[in-house]
Scaffold this active site. Structure first.
Site, short mmCIF file in Angstrom:
data_model
loop_
_atom_site.label_atom_id
_atom_site.label_comp_id
_atom_site.label_asym_id
_atom_site.label_seq_id
_atom_site.Cartn_x
_atom_site.Cartn_y
_atom_site.Cartn_z
N TYR A 145 0.79 -1.22 -0.06
CA TYR A 145 -0.12 -0.03 0.00
C TYR A 145 0.74 1.52 0.02
O TYR A 145 0.34 2.24 0.36
CB TYR A 145 -1.06 0.17 1.32
CG TYR A 145 -1.54 -1.21 1.53
CD1 TYR A 145 -2.69 -1.68 0.67
CD2 TYR A 145 -1.28 -2.07 2.55
CE1 TYR A 145 -3.37 -2.73 1.04
CE2 TYR A 145 -2.09 -2.94 2.96
CZ TYR A 145 -3.03 -3.36 2.23
OH TYR A 145 -3.95 -4.59 2.38
N CYS A 174 13.74 -10.99 -2.45
CA CYS A 174 14.34 -10.75 -3.86
C CYS A 174 13.24 -9.84 -4.58
O CYS A 174 12.57 -10.43 -5.60
CB CYS A 174 14.69 -11.78 -4.42
SG CYS A 174 15.89 -12.70 -3.74
N GLU A 175 12.77 -8.75 -4.31
CA GLU A 175 11.85 -7.98 -4.87
C GLU A 175 12.23 -6.26 -4.33
O GLU A 175 12.57 -6.13 -3.36
CB GLU A 175 10.68 -8.10 -4.20
CG GLU A 175 9.92 -9.64 -4.25
CD GLU A 175 8.55 -9.59 -5.06
OE1 GLU A 175 8.29 -8.62 -5.88
OE2 GLU A 175 8.04 -10.80 -5.30
N TYR A 221 -2.48 -5.44 10.95
CA TYR A 221 -2.21 -6.10 9.43
C TYR A 221 -0.68 -6.26 9.20
O TYR A 221 -0.14 -6.09 8.14
CB TYR A 221 -2.78 -5.09 8.50
CG TYR A 221 -4.38 -4.70 8.58
CD1 TYR A 221 -5.27 -5.61 8.44
CD2 TYR A 221 -4.85 -3.47 9.21
CE1 TYR A 221 -6.61 -5.60 8.43
CE2 TYR A 221 -6.16 -3.16 9.28
CZ TYR A 221 -6.96 -4.36 9.14
OH TYR A 221 -8.29 -4.09 9.28
N1 LLP Z 1 -15.29 -4.42 9.21
C1 LLP Z 1 -15.14 -4.99 7.99
C2 LLP Z 1 -16.23 -5.50 7.20
C3 LLP Z 1 -13.63 -4.80 7.53
O1 LLP Z 1 -13.74 -5.10 6.14
C4 LLP Z 1 -12.54 -4.19 7.94
C5 LLP Z 1 -11.55 -4.14 7.29
C6 LLP Z 1 -12.84 -3.94 9.30
C7 LLP Z 1 -13.99 -4.09 9.89
C8 LLP Z 1 -11.90 -3.36 10.38
O2 LLP Z 1 -11.43 -2.29 9.80
P1 LLP Z 1 -10.26 -1.41 10.45
O3 LLP Z 1 -10.82 -0.88 11.89
O4 LLP Z 1 -8.98 -2.15 10.88
O5 LLP Z 1 -9.79 0.01 9.61
N2 LLP Z 1 -4.88 -4.60 5.08
C9 LLP Z 1 -5.11 -3.08 4.90
C10 LLP Z 1 -6.54 -2.83 5.68
C11 LLP Z 1 -7.65 -3.67 5.22
C12 LLP Z 1 -9.16 -3.51 5.80
C13 LLP Z 1 -10.01 -4.52 5.49
N3 LLP Z 1 -11.18 -4.55 6.05
C14 LLP Z 1 -4.07 -2.44 5.55
O6 LLP Z 1 -2.85 -2.95 6.02
O7 LLP Z 1 -4.28 -1.14 5.85
#
Ligand code: LLP
Length: 429
Positions: free
Chosen positions: A321, A347-348, A376
């Site tokens: 990201y 290796c990237e 994450y």
């Molecule tokens: N509820 C649903 C339906 C979701 O899809 C997500 C996150 C959350 C709650 C929690 O969201 P948060 O409060 O953490 O923003 N991998 C990415 C973030 C992807 C989030 C996906 N869905 C990163 O590292 O930024």
């Protein structure tokens, strides 16, 4: 309170020196502060004054001890797979406090969740409504359902990859169509329609997108009730942003004030699904410097490159990201800071944690801390380049415990099997 601070010139997690943990468990490792996890949960709970259910989004960090820390404080869970459901149950979270989200639940996952007695399914398509109805009736159960609405509202996240509420996204059902889906759901005997769910994206750093969504949802609830549906619950999803470097996200109170003001008088139970807010800044990734070198070039300035033992397989966010994480040495006062690229051994070219980041001179074995890595990080880790998953440690005061041991090389290979035609033969014995 920041759980990761310098004391006498070196970085501590609560009252435990990170260097001491590194000496015992090796590097790289994730380190979570139990106090910081609790502090975040309590701040959110108090901001809402008990007027919202908190369902921790397990995907942000599925470590059993992390989930249990929230479970012990009364949290529910938002899960998106059977694996996450099993983690939430193993962590002791009451089934009725579990919400099952996601666009692609399989029938097996639905059956297991019904059997466990979870509180709510957030359904994202008419085809899924039909499948869930079928599975529920097959098991003699009735599933409580909220339909996830796509409100076509921009979450203003830093990258489009983590926006989920725009027209054309795979998530939810666009509103005018969703109204018909509610009608369809009402005719299915295996389902009980109980509410509306929405989640527009992640790392949201102003209250405005939340306000817009709730404004929209208020009209949706009114229309659905006019159609004769009993709408008792609103699930607002997650998304509350955190500070990585210099972001100024809303405070829990600012967020809660908007949510409570916009849902006032609707007579709905409110659920939120925070992930990142609860864990991001309660965790760091500790890594060791392997080498430094300078990449010379005749056309551009030489680039100082610091190579560390963690890689994009351990923390993929910067590669995936372009996200920014502050990186600091475990020992302070290391001399004059100059800009460096901090990279891993994979290796990237995208295996880079930071570019032009100010860092004092390093020598091999120096420890660095990649901050805000609790969300994450471990949950998105892989074994790319056949690198075992790294250790995870939780600290409470002066005490620390390995809450997930480093994967062994034996277990890395243990899951594999050779087909008959490769058993024996040259070089295999
Ligand atoms: N509820 C649903 C339906 C979701 O899809 C997500 C996150 C959350 C709650 C929690 O969201 P948060 O409060 O953490 O923003 N991998 C990415 C973030 C992807 C989030 C996906 N869905 C990163 O590292 O930024």
């Amino acid at each position: 309170m920041d759980a990761f601070t310098y004391r006498r010139g070196e970085m501590f997690a609560e009252d435990t020196a990170l260097a001491g943990i590194a000496a015992q468990v090796g590097t790289p490792f994730y380190c979570y502060s139990s106090g910081a996890l609790q502090q975040q949960y309590v701040a959110l709970r108090e901001a809402f004054g008990g007027r919202a259910h908190i369902a921790y989004a397990v995907k942000a960090n599925a470590n059993l001890s992390v989930v249990r820390t929230f479970g012990a404080l009364g949290s529910g869970a938002d899960v998106v797979s059977l694996g996450e459901l099993k983690v939430a149950l193993a962590a002791g979270i009451a089934p009725r406090k579990i919400v099952f989200s996601g666009v692609g639940k399989s029938r097996l996952e639905m059956a297991e969740a019904l059997d466990a007695g979870i509180g709510q399914f957030n359904v994202e398509s008419e085809a899924e409504l039909v499948a869930l109805d079928d599975v529920a009736r097959g098991w003699g159960k009735v599933a409580d359902v909220a339909i996830r609405i796509n409100p076509d509202i921009d979450a203003e996240s830093p990258t489009p990859k983590i926006k989920t509420g725009l027209r054309g996204d795979k998530f939810g059902i666009l509103w005018p169509m969703a109204r018909a889906s509610y009608r369809a759901a009402a005719g299915l005997k295996g389902l009980r329609v109980v509410g509306v769910s929405v989640h527009i994206g992640s790392q949201i750093t102003s209250t405005e997108p939340f306000r817009k969504v709730l404004h929209f949802i208020k009209d949706v609830v009114r229309d659905l009730r006019a159609d004769g549906h009993r709408i008792e619950r609103i699930d607002l999803g997650g998304g509350l942003g955190v500070r990585y470097i210099d972001e100024m996200p809303p405070t829990p109170q600012e967020y809660a004030d908007v949510v409570l003001a916009e849902t006032e008088g609707l007579g709905c139970e409110i659920t939120i699904e925070p992930g990142r807010f609860l864990v991001a800044n309660a965790g760091v990734l500790v890594t060791r410097v392997l080498y430094e070198k300078v990449a010379e070039s005749s056309t551009v300035e030489p680039v100082r490159i610091v190579i560390v033992d963690a890689g994009m397989n351990d923390l993929v966010r910067p590669a995936m990201y372009d996200s920014r994480h502050a990186i600091v040495p475990v020992k302070a006062d290391g001399g004059r800071h100059t800009k460096a690229d901090i990279v891993g051994p994979i290796c990237e070219s995208s295996d880079r944690f930071a570019q032009d980041w100010p860092l004092p001179p390093t020598v091999p074995n120096d420890l660095l801390v990649i901050r805000s890595a609790g969300a994450y990080g471990s949950s998105m880790a892989s074994t790319y380049n056949s690198r075992p998953l790294i250790a995870e440690v939780m600290v409470q005061g002066r005490e620390f415990a390995v809450v997930r041991p480093r994967q062994t090389y034996e277990s890395l290979l243990a899951g594999e099997a050779l087909p008959p035609w490769l058993v024996g033969g040259p070089g295999v014995g």
